[in-house]
Write a protein that holds these residues in place. Structure first.
Motif, PDB file in Angstrom:
ATOM      1  N   ALA A   1       0.729  -7.202  -4.524  1.00  0.00           N
ATOM      2  CA  ALA A   1       0.469  -6.243  -3.454  1.00  0.00           C
ATOM      3  C   ALA A   1       0.883  -4.829  -3.867  1.00  0.00           C
ATOM      4  O   ALA A   1       0.854  -3.920  -3.066  1.00  0.00           O
ATOM      5  N   LEU A   2       1.264  -4.653  -5.129  1.00  0.00           N
ATOM      6  CA  LEU A   2       1.821  -3.364  -5.547  1.00  0.00           C
ATOM      7  C   LEU A   2       0.854  -2.595  -6.438  1.00  0.00           C
ATOM      8  O   LEU A   2       0.017  -3.179  -7.118  1.00  0.00           O
ATOM      9  N   ASP A   3       0.999  -1.276  -6.432  1.00  0.00           N
ATOM     10  CA  ASP A   3       0.221  -0.437  -7.340  1.00  0.00           C
ATOM     11  C   ASP A   3       0.643  -0.706  -8.777  1.00  0.00           C
ATOM     12  O   ASP A   3       1.773  -1.123  -9.037  1.00  0.00           O
ATOM     13  N   ARG A   4      -0.285  -0.415  -9.728  1.00  0.00           N
ATOM     14  CA  ARG A   4      -0.003  -0.708 -11.127  1.00  0.00           C
ATOM     15  C   ARG A   4       1.308  -0.111 -11.632  1.00  0.00           C
ATOM     16  O   ARG A   4       2.098  -0.772 -12.288  1.00  0.00           O
ATOM     17  N   SER A   5       1.552   1.176 -11.332  1.00  0.00           N
ATOM     18  CA  SER A   5       2.740   1.815 -11.902  1.00  0.00           C
ATOM     19  C   SER A   5       4.014   1.183 -11.323  1.00  0.00           C
ATOM     20  O   SER A   5       5.029   1.083 -12.000  1.00  0.00           O
ATOM     21  N   VAL A   6       3.937   0.736 -10.064  1.00  0.00           N
ATOM     22  CA  VAL A   6       5.088   0.087  -9.446  1.00  0.00           C
ATOM     23  C   VAL A   6       5.247  -1.328  -9.994  1.00  0.00           C
ATOM     24  O   VAL A   6       6.356  -1.799 -10.243  1.00  0.00           O
ATOM     25  N   GLN A   7       4.096  -1.990 -10.213  1.00  0.00           N
ATOM     26  CA  GLN A   7       4.107  -3.324 -10.816  1.00  0.00           C
ATOM     27  C   GLN A   7       4.910  -3.337 -12.101  1.00  0.00           C
ATOM     28  O   GLN A   7       5.766  -4.196 -12.305  1.00  0.00           O
ATOM     29  N   GLY A   8       4.635  -2.356 -12.964  1.00  0.00           N
ATOM     30  CA  GLY A   8       5.309  -2.280 -14.249  1.00  0.00           C
ATOM     31  C   GLY A   8       6.817  -2.214 -14.072  1.00  0.00           C
ATOM     32  O   GLY A   8       7.567  -2.910 -14.763  1.00  0.00           O
ATOM     33  N   GLN A   9       7.256  -1.403 -13.105  1.00  0.00           N
ATOM     34  CA  GLN A   9       8.700  -1.269 -12.866  1.00  0.00           C
ATOM     35  C   GLN A   9       9.311  -2.588 -12.397  1.00  0.00           C
ATOM     36  O   GLN A   9      10.388  -2.990 -12.824  1.00  0.00           O
TER      37      GLN A   9
END
Lengths: 307, 533
Positions: free
Chosen positions: B456-464
């Motif tokens: 459910a997260l944006d890509r850049s947040v996913q990475g974190q």
């Protein structure tokens, strides 16, 4: 479809039985009886009356007798209108109530849906505010106030319409009672329509319809309105049952010879058989209209189609 | 080469704003954008970047509190401020749209045939009956099987992928000049995603319309777009040819977005590492149909004889499309739902453990869910949410000790300990997922089952979040079962991969082996669908 209707009608039998049983005992547990008058009757007269109507027998016995008679369509004699059976009373009054009630139902449905749709399309506008205020008045002001006010304005002051009575049954005589009867239901229909219409207008498929350049009329009527009608249709059953079985208040104010008053008069006078008769009548109307609504629902919404 | 083409939609200084109780919110802050005939322009950005609202603004589809200013000229005709009647000659005829939600974008009360016919009838005239031939043609074109039968189906009778095909048929009905596809595959499974994108691609080649592809998925952009516009916070930060954007990104944000693609590998634990959780021959049945007076309820086998062995420090990635039984398997392994099979936790046989027997073990077996919005109680403070498990598993702790543990856990997941006194709605999706992770690790578990924790997260947040999960695993010796439909995330997280379909394991093996040399055709399809670039 036919098997669905048959199944539903079959399931109505136990429902009716339960309704009859509960009302029978509730009524009997209420204090007083049909012959308890302000000036008490002499004990011997009372005892004779009780024996005539089998009210001196054990309650269970009376219940079983009532049920077995009711199954054959015999709802017993009225205790108050002594020369009439309950079936005769209802048979005489019901056509009046149904005719008036159908007009009121049509008025409430058409008026309510139109008003609600307009309010939804102009959400938060002056028009919306006006329609919702009027419908709040419609719901909150009781019809024993609306009725006399209508009579005062349109029959007495303006003298456009007759003040009461069935007359020759023409529309002129029925307009005022019809409006008084329809107003609260119209208000409920308006509120329901407004709410579901606003919701429907915000759905994704309405956005699709707009994105494809469909004219507003098609977007609103073909797509939004059909979805918005679903909750309105569900309310149709209780509204129809309430309107078609007559209203004691409206029928009394406008001296309409319908069946609405029997429920109240019967209850006040402990006219056991008359109350039971009206209870069965209302229950049948509710059951039938619920069935009609379910069929309508299936026609409107393919997802709940009955097989 | 693309530059020689004619510009058919010119957007200049377009602004979209919404009036809210907290004042005016500027969603799009004066952007310029050109769409050229026949090209595929991808508008890329994370949620809230204004990419969808730009298109909604141009098409006159903003919510009631939205306003659009500036200019958007379609072949010289100004669309912004155009009267509805004139705009309706463009919408659905010259410019058409498909949306993210194939489940809700079609009217559930009408057949698909009638809905595809509507724009034809309204723009071209004629009757619904006359349009029927064209509709059948369109259904054939978008690959709906048995169009003659399907034309009278209702949307709920079709799958998500089929509904999106129906939307595409509707979009093509009047031979549009521009097709705007707003996240057309986000709600679909990977293999379906690839089919829909291939379909769009081939249709574009056939009919030559321009496609504006709104997406957050860089993989799709790389494969399908000729030009890219990168949006962030209502502004276009960079525009250019796809290859240039991917190979020589100029704007910092574009670089960040590209770097946010999940990377890295996880080293597998030693073969001698002890087994912490084992399920053998796991099977889960669900009853289907049958109501209160249930006549012959059927049984649906969601998980069918799956065996899985999790070693200490290992991450097993479970991949599969919706309905493959991967989430059900995770719950069965934690003994949260009725299931058959043999289960061991460490040296203990827990096959026949009752709910109350399982309870002391629960602290060591934790679960993190997909939806960081739905899985946190909105009425508890973050401190209460995070420490709730301690009341059950370590009731002897004093208030101060509990608070200390909460501070430690929040620090560990990279949140400010002051967050303890705030409520979930005050946090972003990524922060909420950190809270959910803190709630799990505060109990110092051995095994954590992560059920689509990044979906459910944006890509850049996913990475974190992925970096965080890996760091936590290393520091605490955790073992993970990582459930996801997203192969790039699985690749970055797991050292062992299990591919599931219809409740069974299709293929399993070390991550490298599965990704480099998948043996089964289903796995190969999955891989080619996910890594089309």
């Amino acid at each position: 479809m036919i098997s669905f209707v048959l199944r539903r009608l079959a399931s109505a039998v136990p429902t009716l039985f339960i309704v009859v049983t509960i009302s029978f005992f509730l009524m009997r547990f209420a204090p007083g009886g049909p012959f308890n008058l302000e000036r008490p009757l002499p004990p011997q007269t009372m005892a004779n009356l009780m024996a005539t109507y089998h009210l001196d027998q054990p309650l269970w016995n009376q219940y079983l007798t009532y049920i077995s008679n009711a199954v054959t369509g015999d709802f017993g004699p009225s205790y108050i209108y002594k020369d009439n059976t309950v079936a005769e009373l209802i048979g005489k009054g019901l056509p009046y109530s149904i005719q008036l009630g159908s007009y009121a139902l049509l008025l409430a449905l058409i008026g309510g849906v139109l008003a609600g749709t307009l309010a939804a399309l102009r959400q938060n506008s002056v028009l919306d505010f006006l329609i919702m205020s009027v419908s709040t008045v419609g719901v909150t002001v009781p019809n024993f106030v609306v009725g006399p006010v209508l009579t005062l304005v349109f029959a007495v002051v303006l003298a456009w319409l007759p003040a009461g009575s069935w007359g020759d049954g023409s529309l002129r005589f029925l307009i005022l009672p019809m409006v008084a009867l329809a107003l609260p239901q119209l208000a409920v229909f308006a509120r329901l329509t407004r709410g579901s219409m606003i919701e429907a207008l915000h759905t994704d498929h309405i956005r699709t319809a707009r994105a494809y350049g469909l004219p507003p009329r098609v977007v609103v009527v073909t797509h939004a309105m059909r979805a918005a009608m679903l909750p309105v249709v569900s309310y149709l059953a209780p509204a129809a049952a309430a309107l078609l079985t007559g209203s004691a208040v409206v029928e009394t104010i406008f001296t309409i010879p319908g069946v609405g008053r029997y429920f109240v008069l019967g209850a006040i006078n402990r006219d056991y058989t008359l109350v039971m008769g009206t209870v069965v009548l209302i229950a049948i109307f509710v059951i039938v209209f619920n069935l009609v609504v379910d069929i309508l629902y299936g026609l409107l919404d393919p997802r709940v189609r009955h097989d | 080469m693309t530059d020689s083409r004619e510009t058919i939609l010119a957007v200049r200084n377009l602004k979209v704003s919404f009036s809210t109780p907290d004042g005016t919110v500027e969603a799009v802050k004066g952007i310029d954008l050109d769409v050229k005939a026949g090209e595929t322009l991808a508008v890329v950005g994370e949620s809230g970047s204004g990419k969808s609202q730009t298109m909604m603004g141009i098409m006159g589809l903003l919510a009631g509190n939205g306003t659009v200013t500036g200019s958007a000229k379609y072949r010289g005709q100004e669309l912004v401020g155009l009267p509805l009647k004139a705009l309706n000659h463009v919408r659905g005829e010259k410019i058409t749209m498909i949306f993210q939600e194939p489940m809700t974008s079609l009217d559930p009360l009408y057949t698909i045939g009638r809905q595809i016919a509507e724009p034809i009838v309204h723009h071209r005239g004629g009757t619904f009956k006359q349009a029927r031939t064209r509709v059948l043609e369109l259904l054939e074109l978008v690959g709906i099987p048995e169009p003659k039968r399907r034309i009278d189906s209702y949307p709920h009778e079709l799958s998500g992928g089929q509904r999106q095909r129906v939307m595409i048929a509707m979009a093509l009905a009047n031979d549009p000049d521009i097709l705007i596809a707003d996240e057309p595959t986000t709600a679909l499974d990977v293999t379906i995603q690839a089919q829909i994108l291939d379909l769009l691609n081939s249709l574009q080649a056939k009919f030559g319309m321009a496609v504006v592809l709104i997406t957050h998925d860089l993989g799709i952009v790389r494969h399908f777009a000729s030009r890219v516009a990168v949006m962030r916070r209502g502004e276009v930060v960079e525009t250019g040819a796809t290859t240039n954007i991917f190979e020589r990104p100029q704007a910092d944000y574009t670089k960040l977005l590209l770097a946010a693609e999940p990377r890295g590998r996880k080293e597998p634990p030693a073969n001698t590492a002890p087994i912490v959780l084992e399920g053998a021959n796991v099977a889960v049945d669900y009853a289907t149909g049958g109501g209160l007076f249930g006549s012959s309820a059927g049984v649906f086998r969601a998980v069918d004889g799956v065996s899985i062995r999790l070693r200490e420090g290992q991450t097993i990635g479970i991949v599969g499309e919706s309905g493959s039984g991967k989430s059900t398997l995770g719950r069965a392994l934690l003994r949260l739902i009725p299931s058959s099979g043999r289960y061991r936790f460490g040296a203990t046989n827990i096959s026949d453990f009752s709910r109350s027997a399982m309870r002391p073990l629960r602290r060591q077996l934790q679960l993190v869910f997909q939806d960081p919005y739905g899985s946190l109680s909105p009425r508890q403070t973050v401190g209460e949410i995070v420490t709730e498990g301690l009341y059950v598993h370590e009731p002897q702790l004093s208030r101060a000790e509990r608070d200390k543990r909460a501070i430690e856990a929040l620090k560990e997941v990279g949140l400010d300990p002051a967050a303890r006194n705030r409520y979930p709605h005050e946090f972003s999706g990524g922060q909420r997922q950190r809270i959910a992770i803190a709630r799990a690790i505060i109990l110092k578990p051995k095994v954590v089952i992560l059920d689509e924790p990044t979906s459910a997260l944006d890509r850049s947040v996913q990475g974190q979040v992925i970096d965080l999960l890996r760091a936590l695993q290393k520091a605490n010796g955790l073992s993970y079962i990582f459930i996801s439909h997203d192969l790039s995330v699985i690749k970055a997280m797991s050292d062992y991969v299990v591919v599931m379909k219809n409740g069974r394991i299709v293929e399993e093996g070390d991550t490298d082996a599965i990704f480099e040399a998948p043996r089964e055709s289903y796995t190969q399809t999955l891989m080619s669908a996910a890594f089309t670039a």
